[in-house]
Design a protein around this motif. Structure first.
Motif, PDB file in Angstrom:
ATOM      1  N   HIS A  36     -42.382  42.881 -21.105  1.00  0.00           N
ATOM      2  CA  HIS A  36     -41.994  41.580 -21.654  1.00  0.00           C
ATOM      3  C   HIS A  36     -40.474  41.413 -21.738  1.00  0.00           C
ATOM      4  CE1 HIS A  36     -46.117  40.537 -22.812  1.00  0.00           C
ATOM      5  NE2 HIS A  36     -46.248  41.785 -23.204  1.00  0.00           N
ATOM      6  N   ARG A  87     -43.382  35.434 -18.246  1.00  0.00           N
ATOM      7  CA  ARG A  87     -43.913  34.211 -17.656  1.00  0.00           C
ATOM      8  C   ARG A  87     -42.997  32.998 -17.827  1.00  0.00           C
ATOM      9  NH1 ARG A  87     -46.177  37.667 -15.751  1.00  0.00           N
ATOM     10  NH2 ARG A  87     -48.410  38.200 -15.749  1.00  0.00           N
ATOM     11  N   SER A  88     -42.193  32.977 -18.881  1.00  0.00           N
ATOM     12  CA  SER A  88     -41.413  31.769 -19.185  1.00  0.00           C
ATOM     13  C   SER A  88     -40.045  31.754 -18.529  1.00  0.00           C
ATOM     14  CB  SER A  88     -41.239  31.625 -20.707  1.00  0.00           C
ATOM     15  OG  SER A  88     -40.457  32.691 -21.226  1.00  0.00           O
ATOM     16  N   LYS A  90     -37.415  33.311 -15.144  1.00  0.00           N
ATOM     17  CA  LYS A  90     -37.371  33.892 -13.808  1.00  0.00           C
ATOM     18  C   LYS A  90     -35.931  34.272 -13.478  1.00  0.00           C
ATOM     19  CE  LYS A  90     -36.860  29.475 -11.343  1.00  0.00           C
ATOM     20  NZ  LYS A  90     -36.600  28.706 -12.561  1.00  0.00           N
ATOM     21  N   GLU A 140     -38.187  38.767 -23.681  1.00  0.00           N
ATOM     22  CA  GLU A 140     -38.267  37.449 -23.057  1.00  0.00           C
ATOM     23  C   GLU A 140     -38.211  36.323 -24.082  1.00  0.00           C
ATOM     24  OE1 GLU A 140     -41.803  34.915 -20.725  1.00  0.00           O
ATOM     25  OE2 GLU A 140     -42.217  36.869 -21.667  1.00  0.00           O
TER      26      GLU A 140
END
Length: 361
Positions: A36, A87-88, A90, A140
């Motif tokens: 994460h 996921r949130s 990049k 993250e």
């Protein structure tokens, strides 16, 4: 597998050994420790009063620098590596970094007050290294993607703005209310700006430095006030008369930590009003406790920032409700970091940014 760029760069770090003893050192680049996590290339870092305090004193209260420590915690940068579970964000996203992450398991964390976590990992607070380096690893969910309209320089000021957001939330500011803010340093000025965004109609900035009050008047304050070397009650009475709030202010925020300011604040707040202590000063002070009691003042402390504060801070900048660019006095090269600390200690300007070692200015 984690995603990463092929970008290379220096992880040159600005390190405090002991008071007034700093050095630059190339350290290993941080790596992903959790799926994460992300790694951020630091673009800009602001200097906070706590950073200067560690540089001068080597400690803040119980937090003592015992081993070499990287300074800095007000940073924005660019994602260069993401863990498998991220996921949130990049690679390539520009983010403001919330510099402390909690254990997520203790009672304060579970009750929604993670800023009070008993096992907080906070950047540039012993024993944890800070962000004045080429790269920094972070969870993250403690990195906030910056909208295209928000620059990385503005992103570095999200941290002090989040402090102000938390303080103003503690003060429970409502539209049409009067607010007095003691201290016109960066956090005090930002408290004025956030109070304005919350709809306060009368915002009074108090300081003893004329240039700071001039800036406050051009920034977000509707009134300014310069206290004199007189008893707190006298300064309070003159302030209330001059700004036209004879019954007292709905809320008073101390962003200075100075004992005379705190004493004056209790005499300035109205009966049944709210007082918030945001600035840190001496461990113990003389306090007008009888006035606090007879007015039934709600008195609160404020520490760093909590759930939603960073997100709101980003939104306030993106929506142009708070202009943090005006606070930026200048930007210096990474190799000039120590001079920047000297300038901040001397009170030069409002907010100085240090460009990361991989950022060219």
């Amino acid at each position: 597998m984690s995603q990463t760029t092929t970008e290379t760069g220096s992880n040159l770090s600005f390190i405090l050994n002991k008071p007034y003893d700093v050095k630059f050192e190339e350290r290993p680049k941080p790596t992903i420790q959790s799926p994460h996590d992300v790694v951020v290339a630091i673009n800009y870092t602001g200097i906070c009063g706590s950073d200067v305090h560690y540089w001068v004193e080597g400690r803040i209260g119980p937090f003592v620098v015992k081993d070499p420590m990287v300074l800095g915690h007000e940073s924005a940068g660019t994602i260069v590596t993401v863990g498998d579970a991220v996921r949130s964000l990049k690679v390539g996203d520009r983010v403001a970094i919330e510099p402390g992450f909690p254990c997520r398991r203790c009672e304060p964390c579970l009750s929604g007050h993670y800023n009070l976590c008993i096992d907080m990992h906070f950047a540039a607070t012993p024993p944890y290294d800070g962000t004045l380096a080429g790269f920094y690893a972070s969870p993250e969910d403690f990195c906030y993607k910056l909208p295209e309209s928000v620059s990385l320089q503005e992103g570095a000021l999200i941290e002090p703005l989040a402090v102000a957001v938390h303080i103003v939330k503690q003060a429970e500011i409502k539209p049409g209310q009067s607010v007095v803010v003691m201290g016109a340093g960066p956090v005090g000025l930002l408290c004025c700006a956030v109070a304005k965004a919350y709809g306060a109609s009368k915002i009074v900035s108090v300081d003893i430095v004329p240039s700071r009050l001039e800036f406050a008047a051009s920034y977000a304050a509707t009134h300014t006030f310069t206290p004199e070397r007189k008893p707190a009650e006298e300064n309070a009475a003159r302030l209330l008369e001059e700004v036209g709030i004879p019954e007292g202010a709905d809320a008073v925020i101390d962003a200075s930590g100075a004992e005379p300011s705190i004493q004056t604040s209790i005499h300035v707040v109205r009966r049944g009003g709210v007082y918030v202590q945001g600035g840190m000063g001496k461990p113990d002070i003389t306090f007008p406790i009888m006035t606090l009691c007879t007015k039934e003042v709600t008195c609160k402390g404020s520490f760093r920032y909590g759930s939603g504060d960073y997100k709101l801070a980003v939104e306030l900048v993106a929506s142009k409700k708070v202009d943090v660019k005006k606070l930026i006095t200048g930007t210096v090269k990474f190799e000039d970091a120590e001079q920047a600390f000297k300038d901040v200690k001397a009170g030069t300007g409002i907010k100085c940014l240090i460009a990361g070692p991989n950022e060219k200015i």
